[in-house]
Design a protein around this motif. Structure first.
Motif, PDB file in Angstrom:
ATOM      1  N   PHE A 103       0.835  -1.206   0.000  1.00 37.03           N
ATOM      2  CA  PHE A 103       0.000   0.000   0.000  1.00 37.03           C
ATOM      3  C   PHE A 103       0.873   1.260   0.000  1.00 37.03           C
ATOM      4  CE2 PHE A 103      -4.071  -1.920   2.111  1.00 37.03           C
ATOM      5  CZ  PHE A 103      -4.312  -2.629   0.953  1.00 37.03           C
ATOM      6  N   ILE A 104       1.896   1.274   0.844  1.00 38.50           N
ATOM      7  CA  ILE A 104       2.771   2.443   0.917  1.00 38.50           C
ATOM      8  C   ILE A 104       3.535   2.616  -0.387  1.00 38.50           C
ATOM      9  CG2 ILE A 104       4.821   3.381   2.060  1.00 38.50           C
ATOM     10  CD1 ILE A 104       3.736   2.232   4.685  1.00 38.50           C
ATOM     11  N   ARG A 105       4.003   1.505  -0.946  1.00 38.08           N
ATOM     12  CA  ARG A 105       4.705   1.580  -2.234  1.00 38.08           C
ATOM     13  C   ARG A 105       3.779   2.138  -3.307  1.00 38.08           C
ATOM     14  NH1 ARG A 105       5.618  -3.570  -3.089  1.00 38.08           N
ATOM     15  NH2 ARG A 105       7.561  -3.616  -1.927  1.00 38.08           N
ATOM     16  N   TYR A 106       2.528   1.704  -3.302  1.00 34.74           N
ATOM     17  CA  TYR A 106       1.552   2.172  -4.293  1.00 34.74           C
ATOM     18  C   TYR A 106       1.340   3.680  -4.167  1.00 34.74           C
ATOM     19  CZ  TYR A 106      -2.944   2.864  -6.606  1.00 34.74           C
ATOM     20  OH  TYR A 106      -3.951   3.333  -7.403  1.00 34.74           O
ATOM     21  N   VAL A 107       1.176   4.179  -2.946  1.00 34.34           N
ATOM     22  CA  VAL A 107       0.954   5.612  -2.739  1.00 34.34           C
ATOM     23  C   VAL A 107       2.172   6.413  -3.189  1.00 34.34           C
ATOM     24  CG1 VAL A 107       0.616   7.411  -0.985  1.00 34.34           C
ATOM     25  CG2 VAL A 107      -0.715   5.298  -0.887  1.00 34.34           C
ATOM     26  N   ASN A 108       3.362   5.958  -2.799  1.00 35.39           N
ATOM     27  CA  ASN A 108       4.579   6.696  -3.151  1.00 35.39           C
ATOM     28  C   ASN A 108       4.846   6.675  -4.653  1.00 35.39           C
ATOM     29  OD1 ASN A 108       4.968   7.209  -0.444  1.00 35.39           O
ATOM     30  ND2 ASN A 108       6.414   5.532  -0.137  1.00 35.39           N
ATOM     31  N   ASP A 109       4.400   5.612  -5.328  1.00 29.63           N
ATOM     32  CA  ASP A 109       4.660   5.460  -6.758  1.00 29.63           C
ATOM     33  C   ASP A 109       3.573   6.086  -7.614  1.00 29.63           C
ATOM     34  OD1 ASP A 109       6.332   4.431  -8.855  1.00 29.63           O
ATOM     35  OD2 ASP A 109       4.875   2.828  -9.194  1.00 29.63           O
ATOM     36  N   ASN A 110       2.519   6.614  -6.979  1.00 29.40           N
ATOM     37  CA  ASN A 110       1.378   7.118  -7.734  1.00 29.40           C
ATOM     38  C   ASN A 110       1.723   8.237  -8.705  1.00 29.40           C
ATOM     39  OD1 ASN A 110      -1.922   7.997  -7.585  1.00 29.40           O
ATOM     40  ND2 ASN A 110      -1.356   5.859  -7.278  1.00 29.40           N
ATOM     41  N   PRO A 111       2.577   9.201  -8.347  1.00 28.72           N
ATOM     42  CA  PRO A 111       2.918  10.240  -9.324  1.00 28.72           C
ATOM     43  C   PRO A 111       3.577   9.678 -10.583  1.00 28.72           C
ATOM     44  CG  PRO A 111       3.487  10.964  -7.121  1.00 28.72           C
ATOM     45  CD  PRO A 111       3.117   9.503  -7.011  1.00 28.72           C
ATOM     46  N   ARG A 112       4.477   8.721 -10.426  1.00 33.46           N
ATOM     47  CA  ARG A 112       5.129   8.133 -11.605  1.00 33.46           C
ATOM     48  C   ARG A 112       4.110   7.418 -12.482  1.00 33.46           C
ATOM     49  NH1 ARG A 112       7.451   3.269 -13.410  1.00 33.46           N
ATOM     50  NH2 ARG A 112       6.381   2.234 -11.693  1.00 33.46           N
ATOM     51  N   ARG A 113       3.230   6.654 -11.859  1.00 29.28           N
ATOM     52  CA  ARG A 113       2.209   5.931 -12.617  1.00 29.28           C
ATOM     53  C   ARG A 113       1.290   6.908 -13.357  1.00 29.28           C
ATOM     54  NH1 ARG A 113       0.333   0.902 -11.000  1.00 29.28           N
ATOM     55  NH2 ARG A 113      -1.774   1.771 -10.841  1.00 29.28           N
ATOM     56  N   TYR A 114       0.914   7.972 -12.677  1.00 31.76           N
ATOM     57  CA  TYR A 114       0.039   8.983 -13.274  1.00 31.76           C
ATOM     58  C   TYR A 114       0.718   9.608 -14.487  1.00 31.76           C
ATOM     59  CZ  TYR A 114      -3.011  13.140 -13.388  1.00 31.76           C
ATOM     60  OH  TYR A 114      -3.879  14.131 -13.762  1.00 31.76           O
ATOM     61  N   HIS A 115       2.002   9.959 -14.338  1.00 36.29           N
ATOM     62  CA  HIS A 115       2.748  10.563 -15.443  1.00 36.29           C
ATOM     63  C   HIS A 115       2.813   9.619 -16.638  1.00 36.29           C
ATOM     64  CE1 HIS A 115       5.898  12.781 -17.556  1.00 36.29           C
ATOM     65  NE2 HIS A 115       6.519  11.626 -17.710  1.00 36.29           N
ATOM     66  N   ILE A 116       3.084   8.349 -16.377  1.00 35.64           N
ATOM     67  CA  ILE A 116       3.183   7.370 -17.465  1.00 35.64           C
ATOM     68  C   ILE A 116       1.848   7.220 -18.180  1.00 35.64           C
ATOM     69  CG2 ILE A 116       3.513   4.909 -17.978  1.00 35.64           C
ATOM     70  CD1 ILE A 116       5.671   4.894 -15.792  1.00 35.64           C
ATOM     71  N   ARG A 117       0.756   7.129 -17.422  1.00 32.25           N
ATOM     72  CA  ARG A 117      -0.562   6.974 -18.051  1.00 32.25           C
ATOM     73  C   ARG A 117      -0.923   8.182 -18.905  1.00 32.25           C
ATOM     74  NH1 ARG A 117      -2.224   5.445 -12.928  1.00 32.25           N
ATOM     75  NH2 ARG A 117      -3.501   7.328 -12.767  1.00 32.25           N
ATOM     76  N   LYS A 118      -0.630   9.388 -18.400  1.00 31.97           N
ATOM     77  CA  LYS A 118      -0.982  10.598 -19.125  1.00 31.97           C
ATOM     78  C   LYS A 118      -0.161  10.755 -20.395  1.00 31.97           C
ATOM     79  CE  LYS A 118      -4.200  12.346 -16.504  1.00 31.97           C
ATOM     80  NZ  LYS A 118      -5.596  12.504 -17.008  1.00 31.97           N
ATOM     81  N   ASN A 119       1.079  10.269 -20.378  1.00 29.70           N
ATOM     82  CA  ASN A 119       1.959  10.443 -21.520  1.00 29.70           C
ATOM     83  C   ASN A 119       1.951   9.256 -22.476  1.00 29.70           C
ATOM     84  OD1 ASN A 119       3.736  13.082 -21.220  1.00 29.70           O
ATOM     85  ND2 ASN A 119       3.383  12.249 -19.175  1.00 29.70           N
ATOM     86  N   ASN A 120       1.277   8.183 -22.099  1.00 32.48           N
ATOM     87  CA  ASN A 120       1.152   7.012 -22.975  1.00 32.48           C
ATOM     88  C   ASN A 120      -0.296   6.532 -23.009  1.00 32.48           C
ATOM     89  OD1 ASN A 120       4.201   6.233 -23.521  1.00 32.48           O
ATOM     90  ND2 ASN A 120       4.023   6.659 -21.330  1.00 32.48           N
ATOM     91  N   PRO A 121      -1.236   7.408 -23.358  1.00 33.96           N
ATOM     92  CA  PRO A 121      -2.645   7.008 -23.290  1.00 33.96           C
ATOM     93  C   PRO A 121      -2.983   5.843 -24.202  1.00 33.96           C
ATOM     94  CG  PRO A 121      -2.385   9.062 -24.523  1.00 33.96           C
ATOM     95  CD  PRO A 121      -1.068   8.771 -23.879  1.00 33.96           C
ATOM     96  N   GLN A 122      -2.229   5.678 -25.297  1.00 34.33           N
ATOM     97  CA  GLN A 122      -2.530   4.586 -26.220  1.00 34.33           C
ATOM     98  C   GLN A 122      -2.262   3.218 -25.601  1.00 34.33           C
ATOM     99  OE1 GLN A 122       0.045   6.543 -26.217  1.00 34.33           O
ATOM    100  NE2 GLN A 122       1.868   5.667 -27.169  1.00 34.33           N
ATOM    101  N   TYR A 123      -1.425   3.169 -24.559  1.00 35.62           N
ATOM    102  CA  TYR A 123      -1.102   1.902 -23.912  1.00 35.62           C
ATOM    103  C   TYR A 123      -1.990   1.613 -22.710  1.00 35.62           C
ATOM    104  CZ  TYR A 123       3.167   2.101 -26.712  1.00 35.62           C
ATOM    105  OH  TYR A 123       4.069   2.171 -27.752  1.00 35.62           O
ATOM    106  N   PHE A 124      -2.839   2.565 -22.360  1.00 35.14           N
ATOM    107  CA  PHE A 124      -3.755   2.382 -21.239  1.00 35.14           C
ATOM    108  C   PHE A 124      -5.196   2.592 -21.706  1.00 35.14           C
ATOM    109  CE2 PHE A 124       0.294   3.323 -19.338  1.00 35.14           C
ATOM    110  CZ  PHE A 124       0.345   2.484 -18.228  1.00 35.14           C
TER     111      PHE A 124
END
Length: 327
Positions: free
Chosen positions: A156-177
């Motif tokens: 859970f803590i890893r997920y919260v801390n990693d959320n900005p990176r995941r958000y950035h990846i999703r926003k910049n690679n919408p075709q893969y999500f």
């Protein structure tokens, strides 16, 4: 008696676990969302260090208010601790540790936090007063995930801390999500999540291992899968047996692509996690699921296994010629 684990009828932000005492000692991952029309709480900025992508949240004035109220939460409820939190552009995550049982429920704690954020926002951002009074600062309700076993808190803590990176990846690679809620494959409805273009790949092979295969047939299939993995093709399968999962794992490690078939649909707010998220970020994963989602857990029947394997073979055999269309 009905199983208490079937009490959540839908995966929304109002459902609670009827079997659980929300005033008792426990650790939770809590998520709640901004209300419509509310300005962003933060922006996400990527940082690339030694070829490792990371990202940080730059809080807006409103985000600073929310962040401050989260930090102050234990002053209102001394029996809790905030182990981790993240104020994202349009939602908030926090890991809360309720140290001992009181008369106060988790719902009351979150309601108090939301109320304090709204009051502080109105006091410091008068331009938001009308919007907050009409629609609130946050959407109604919240989602909670309960720590039930060893290792879950760390995740859970890893997920919260990693959320900005995941958000950035999703926003910049919408075709893969890409999430397609309804597609037709030979007139049967499915839902898809991931790189939809994998269905158009020139090299797709179905992974199925059966006890009915002769030694020669099994050897030939392994050779085919090895070549698909080597050449960066696509393996499609529900990957049910241990031997099939070994092939899947080798494909993961060897940069091959995966079309994963599942027996249940996607919940409303589904997003991939862990390894599946990383594969989506690389454009190497497509998940195909039934059109409908059910909260009822059940063992995979033989008939369902046969259906999934038949779908894998159909996708592998027809590839780009499949009758696919959005609906």
């Amino acid at each position: 008696m009905a199983s208490p684990f079937l009490t959540r009828k839908r995966p929304d932000y109002l459902a609670r676990a009827a079997w659980h005492d929300y005033s008792d000692r426990c650790i939770y991952l809590v998520t709640f969302n901004a209300a419509p029309g509310i300005p962003s709480f933060s922006t996400i900025e990527a940082e690339n260090r030694d070829n490792n992508l990371s990202a940080v949240c730059r809080l807006s004035g409103l985000g600073e208010i929310i962040n401050s109220e989260i930090r102050n939460l234990p002053s209102y409820f001394p029996h809790i601790g905030v182990l981790s939190h993240c104020v994202m552009p349009d939602h908030v995550h926090l890991v809360i540790f309720v140290r001992f049982k009181t008369d106060t429920t988790l719902g009351q704690i979150i309601a108090s936090l939301k109320g304090n954020c709204s009051k502080a926002a109105i006091a410091r951002c008068p331009s938001l007063t009308a919007s907050i009074e009409n629609n609130g600062l946050f959407r109604k309700g919240f989602n909670d995930k309960i720590v039930l076993k060893d290792g879950q808190l760390r995740n859970f803590i890893r997920y919260v801390n990693d959320n900005p990176r995941r958000y950035h990846i999703r926003k910049n690679n919408p075709q893969y999500f890409c999430r397609v809620n309804r597609i037709l494959i030979n007139e049967v409805e499915y839902a898809c999540y991931g790189n939809f273009l994998l269905l158009r790949h020139c090299l797709i092979s179905a992974v199925k291992i059966s006890r009915r295969f002769s030694a020669e047939e099994l050897k030939a299939r392994y050779m085919e899968w090895e070549e698909v993995i080597r050449s960066g093709g696509v393996l499609v399968s529900p990957f049910i047996s241990a031997a099939e999962k070994e092939i899947r794992d080798k494909a993961y490690e060897s940069r091959a692509k995966i079309i994963l078939l599942t027996s249940n649909g996607f919940p409303d707010r589904y997003k991939p996690a862990g390894r599946e998220f990383e594969l989506c970020a690389e454009g190497r994963l497509l998940i195909i699921a039934p059109a409908r989602y059910t909260t009822r857990e059940r063992d995979l029947s033989r008939a369902e296994c046969l259906r999934l394997n038949a779908l894998a073979e159909l996708i592998a055999a027809q590839g780009a010629a499949l009758a696919l269309r959005n609906r």
